[in-house]
Design an enzyme around this catalytic site. Structure first.
Site: not given
Length: 305
Positions: A94, A98, A108, A110-112, A147, A261-262
C-alpha cells in the site's frame, strides 16, 4: 484450478515495493527511502519505506505487510460469517505519495491478497486493490493518460473489466458527507477469486505493475511548474479530504487498526501538512473552482479523446 501460492504472492509484492521505491527515488533525484522493518505481536510483520523532504515528494510511503492470526476481528466476520473460526493471512503493498508541488497530484495504490483456512475445508481467498489519482490543479491530459494506462492494465482480462473497476473506484473513493469524489478515480477491485488463482493473481500483478507507468509521467511533466502561496494553501486544504476519507471510510485503514496492525505504518498515508478552513467556497471561475466543477464527479475520461 490451481491452489493459492502464498509464497509467489509474497515474492511479487516485495519486488513491487522495491521497484516502485526505485522509480520514485529516480524521479525525485535527491531523497532516498528509509526502511523500517517491524513485527506484529499477534503474528507477522512488514517493512515500511518512507521518503520525506525530497525535492519532488514531500512525503511518500510504500508499505509491505504480511500479517496472520488465529481469528478475524468481529467487524470482518459480521460481514463474512463464513470466516469465523478460520486462521487468516493478509499481505499487500500500500502506498500514498504526497508531492510538494500542488500541480502534481497526490496518488494512492494498493494490491493485496487474503486467505482464510480451516482444517478439512477449502480455503477462502481473494485479491483486491487498485489505484487512484487526487489532483489539486488538474490537467485533462494527465487525467486521460492516467485512465488510459488503467484501461491497458485491464484489457488482457476482458473489455468489460476497465469500465467495471473504474465505476467501482468512482463509487468507493466518494466522500458521502461532502458529496464529491476524492479525486479523478482509477481502478478499484475486491473479493476477486472467480477467475481462479492464476488469472486473479495475474490481474493483481497487472494493476500493481501499471501504477508507476500511470503516475511517473505525470510527475515528470508537472514537477517544474511554478507555484505560489495561493496554490500551496489550496493544496493543504484539499489534503484534508484525504484525511477525512482514510479515517472514516477506508477499508484497509479500518482492517489494519482492528487487527492490531502497526499504527505508524497504517497511518503513513496521512499527509505531513494539512489544514482545514470553515465553510471554504472557491471563487467562481477560479482554477480552484474548476476542480470542483469539472473533476470531482464521475466522468468517462476516455470518451473525451
Amino acid at each position: 484450478m490451481s491452489a493459492p501460492d502464498i509464497n509467489a504472492v509474497k515474492e511479487y509484492l516485495l519486488h513491487l515495493q522495491s521497484n516502485i521505491c526505485s522509480e520514485l527515488e529516480a524521479e525525485d533525484g535527491g531523497a532516498l527511502f528509509i526502511e523500517d522493518a517491524w513485527e506484529r505481536q499477534q503474528g507477522g510483520g512488514g517493512r515500511t519505506r518512507v521518503l520525506t523532504d525530497g525535492a519532488v515528494f514531500e512525503q511518500a510511503g510504500v508499505n509491505f505487510s504480511h500479517v496472520y492470526g488465529s481469528q478475524m476481528p468481529a467487524s470482518a466476520t459480521a460481514h463474512r460469517p463464513e470466516l469465523a473460526g478460520r486462521q487468516f493471512q493478509a499481505m499487500g503493498v500500500s502506498l500514498v505519495i504526497h508531492p510538494r508541488n500542488p500541480y502534481i497530484p497526490t496518488s494512492h495504490a494498493n494490491v493485496r491478497f487474503f486467505i482464510a483456512e480451516k482444517e478439512g475445508e477449502a480455503p477462502i481467498w481473494w485479491f483486491g486493490g487498485g489505484f487512484d489519482l487526487t489532483p489539486y490543479y488538474p490537467f485533462e491530459d494527465d487525467v486521460i493518460h492516467w485512465h488510459r494506462v488503467s484501461r491497458e492494465a485491464c484489457e488482457p482480462f476482458g473489455k468489460d473489466i476497465y469500465p467495471k473497476y473504474k465505476k467501482w473506484c468512482d463509487e468507493y473513493f466518494y466522500l458521502k458527507h461532502r458529496d464529491e469524489t476524492r479525486g479523478v478515480g482509477g481502478l478499484f477491485f475486491d473479493d476477486l477469486n472467480e477467475w481462479g488463482f492464476d488469472k486473479s493473481f495475474a490481474f493483481m500483478q497487472s494493476v500493481g505493475d501499471h501504477f508507476i507507468q500511470a503516475y511517473r509521467p505525470i510527475v515528470a511533466r508537472r514537477k517544474s511548474t511554478e507555484y505560489g502561496e495561493r496554490e500551496r494553501d489550496f493544496q493543504l486544504y484539499r489534503r484534508g479530504r484525504y484525511v477525512e476519507f482514510n479515517l472514516v471510510f477506508d477499508r484497509g485503514t479500518l482492517f489494519g487498526l482492528q487487527t492490531g496492525g502497526r499504527t505508524e505504518s497504517i497511518l503513513m498515508s496521512l499527509p505531513p501538512l494539512v489544514r482545514w478552513q470553515y465553510n471554504y467556497q472557491p471563487e467562481p471561475g477560479s482554477p480552484e473552482a474548476k476542480l470542483y466543477d469539472e473533476y470531482l464527479k464521475p466522468r468517462d475520461w476516455l470518451a473525451v479523446q
